[in-house]
Each structure stands twice: as C-alpha cells, then as structure tokens.
Design a protein around this motif. Structure first.
Motif, short mmCIF file in Angstrom:
data_model
loop_
_atom_site.label_atom_id
_atom_site.label_comp_id
_atom_site.label_asym_id
_atom_site.label_seq_id
_atom_site.Cartn_x
_atom_site.Cartn_y
_atom_site.Cartn_z
N GLY A 112 0.81 -1.20 0.00
CA GLY A 112 0.00 0.00 0.00
C GLY A 112 0.85 1.25 0.00
N LEU A 113 0.20 2.35 0.30
CA LEU A 113 0.85 3.66 0.35
C LEU A 113 1.08 4.04 1.80
CD1 LEU A 113 1.77 6.31 -1.02
CD2 LEU A 113 -0.61 7.08 -0.82
N VAL A 114 2.29 4.45 2.10
CA VAL A 114 2.64 4.84 3.46
C VAL A 114 3.59 6.02 3.40
CG1 VAL A 114 4.59 3.23 3.58
CG2 VAL A 114 3.45 3.97 5.69
N GLN A 115 3.52 6.87 4.40
CA GLN A 115 4.43 8.00 4.48
C GLN A 115 5.80 7.56 4.97
OE1 GLN A 115 2.42 10.82 7.02
NE2 GLN A 115 1.33 11.75 5.31
N ALA A 116 6.81 8.30 4.59
CA ALA A 116 8.15 8.02 5.08
C ALA A 116 8.16 8.00 6.60
CB ALA A 116 9.13 9.06 4.56
N GLY A 117 8.83 7.01 7.14
CA GLY A 117 8.86 6.82 8.58
C GLY A 117 7.82 5.87 9.09
N GLY A 118 6.86 5.50 8.25
CA GLY A 118 5.80 4.61 8.65
C GLY A 118 6.19 3.15 8.55
N SER A 119 5.21 2.29 8.77
CA SER A 119 5.44 0.85 8.81
C SER A 119 4.40 0.10 8.00
CB SER A 119 5.41 0.33 10.25
OG SER A 119 6.42 0.92 11.05
N LEU A 120 4.80 -1.05 7.49
CA LEU A 120 3.91 -1.99 6.84
C LEU A 120 4.33 -3.40 7.20
CD1 LEU A 120 3.55 -0.64 3.17
CD2 LEU A 120 1.74 -0.73 4.90
N ARG A 121 3.38 -4.32 7.16
CA ARG A 121 3.68 -5.73 7.35
C ARG A 121 3.14 -6.50 6.16
NH1 ARG A 121 2.16 -10.65 11.26
NH2 ARG A 121 0.05 -10.22 10.48
N LEU A 122 4.00 -7.27 5.51
CA LEU A 122 3.64 -8.04 4.34
C LEU A 122 3.60 -9.52 4.69
CD1 LEU A 122 5.90 -6.38 1.61
CD2 LEU A 122 3.65 -5.64 2.45
N PRO A 123 2.43 -10.16 4.57
CA PRO A 123 2.37 -11.60 4.78
C PRO A 123 2.50 -12.36 3.47
CG PRO A 123 0.15 -10.73 4.73
CD PRO A 123 1.08 -9.57 4.47
N CYS A 124 3.02 -13.57 3.55
CA CYS A 124 3.11 -14.46 2.40
C CYS A 124 2.78 -15.87 2.85
CB CYS A 124 4.50 -14.42 1.77
SG CYS A 124 4.74 -15.63 0.45
N ALA A 125 1.91 -16.53 2.10
CA ALA A 125 1.56 -17.91 2.36
C ALA A 125 2.05 -18.79 1.22
CB ALA A 125 0.05 -18.06 2.53
N ALA A 126 2.72 -19.87 1.56
CA ALA A 126 3.26 -20.80 0.58
C ALA A 126 2.52 -22.13 0.65
CB ALA A 126 4.75 -21.04 0.81
N SER A 127 2.31 -22.73 -0.50
CA SER A 127 1.67 -24.04 -0.56
C SER A 127 2.27 -24.83 -1.71
CB SER A 127 0.15 -23.91 -0.73
OG SER A 127 -0.17 -23.23 -1.93
N GLY A 128 2.04 -26.15 -1.69
CA GLY A 128 2.58 -27.01 -2.71
C GLY A 128 3.80 -27.77 -2.22
N SER A 129 4.71 -28.06 -3.12
CA SER A 129 5.91 -28.84 -2.81
C SER A 129 7.00 -27.95 -2.25
CB SER A 129 6.39 -29.58 -4.06
OG SER A 129 5.39 -30.45 -4.57
N ILE A 130 6.87 -27.63 -0.98
CA ILE A 130 7.80 -26.69 -0.36
C ILE A 130 8.68 -27.34 0.69
CG2 ILE A 130 6.25 -24.76 -0.81
CD1 ILE A 130 5.47 -24.86 2.15
N SER A 131 8.55 -28.64 0.89
CA SER A 131 9.27 -29.30 1.98
C SER A 131 10.78 -29.26 1.81
CB SER A 131 8.79 -30.75 2.12
OG SER A 131 9.07 -31.50 0.95
N ARG A 132 11.28 -29.19 0.59
CA ARG A 132 12.72 -29.18 0.35
C ARG A 132 13.27 -27.76 0.14
NH1 ARG A 132 14.48 -30.95 -3.94
NH2 ARG A 132 12.55 -31.07 -5.18
N ALA A 133 12.48 -26.77 0.40
CA ALA A 133 12.94 -25.40 0.21
C ALA A 133 14.07 -25.07 1.16
CB ALA A 133 11.78 -24.43 0.42
N ALA A 134 15.05 -24.33 0.66
CA ALA A 134 16.18 -23.92 1.48
C ALA A 134 15.90 -22.64 2.25
CB ALA A 134 17.42 -23.73 0.61
N GLY A 135 15.01 -21.82 1.72
CA GLY A 135 14.72 -20.57 2.37
C GLY A 135 13.46 -19.92 1.82
N MET A 136 12.98 -18.96 2.53
CA MET A 136 11.79 -18.24 2.15
C MET A 136 11.97 -16.79 2.55
SD MET A 136 7.88 -19.34 3.03
CE MET A 136 6.46 -18.56 2.27
#
Length: 117
Positions: A10-34
């Motif tokens: 979204g839009l935020v003013q300088a100095g502000g904060s945001l939190r971005l979520p991400c959901a993963a699904s599928g064949s992720i068991s062998r993932a090295a990182g996220m």
C-alpha cells in the motif's frame, strides 16, 4: 506445484510501517529458504531478506535494522515487518521460495509498496 500469495502492500508515508504476509503451498518441503525480493521500475530485482529452514536470517544491507522477517511454526508463512520506511523502499515486493539443489527461486505475484517522501 509451488504457490506463493503475498499481500499487505500500500501507500505509506516516510517513517511509517507496513507488514507483508506471504503464504506458501505445494511442494515446499525441500525449500532452502523463504523471504522477499523487491524490484523498482527500471531496476533489477534485489534480495531483501531470507529465512532458512533452520531459522537463520539474511538481510540486505539497505534494510538492516529496519526490516524483520518472521515465520510461522509450520514454515508455510512468512511476514516482512517494515519499519522506518524510506522513499527508496518503493518497489514491488515479491515473496520468494528458494531451493539450493538445484538452485531455483519461485516468486509470488508481487505487492506494491509506495513510500511517499
């Protein structure tokens, strides 16, 4: 098949904060990182931060001390907490799932973060 869904931009003013979520699904068991990458128009993509299967973290120098990544217990969701946002942080942010053997990265659809001066 791997699917990554991120949101929270979204839009935020300088100095502000945001939190971005991400959901993963599928064949992720062998993932090295996220984690997260970002790309501004006309610029190459940049790694923002990663969390490994062992919960080690890696941050780009430009965001150290301001951004924090966290993960749920099932290792299927990550959250990017962005504090003290700067105009230079303006970019499309992509959730990323990385594999090391063979090397490969999957990305989500991206979410726009715009920081006003």
């Amino acid at each position: 098949q791997v699917r990554l869904v991120e949101s929270g931009g979204g839009l935020v003013q300088a100095g502000g904060s945001l939190r971005l979520p991400c959901a993963a699904s599928g064949s992720i068991s062998r993932a090295a990182g996220m984690g997260w990458d970002r790309q501004a128009p006309g610029k190459q993509g940049e790694l923002v931060e990663r969390i490994t299967d062992l919960a080690n973290t890696n941050y780009a120098d430009s965001v150290k001390g301001r951004f924090t990544i966290s993960r749920n217990n099932a290792k299927s969701k990550v959250y990017l907490q962005m504090n003290s946002l700067q105009h230079a942080d303006t970019a499309v942010y992509y959730c990323a799932l990385t594999y090391s053997s063979p090397a490969h990265t999957y990305w989500g659809q991206g979410t726009q973060v715009t920081v006003s001066p």
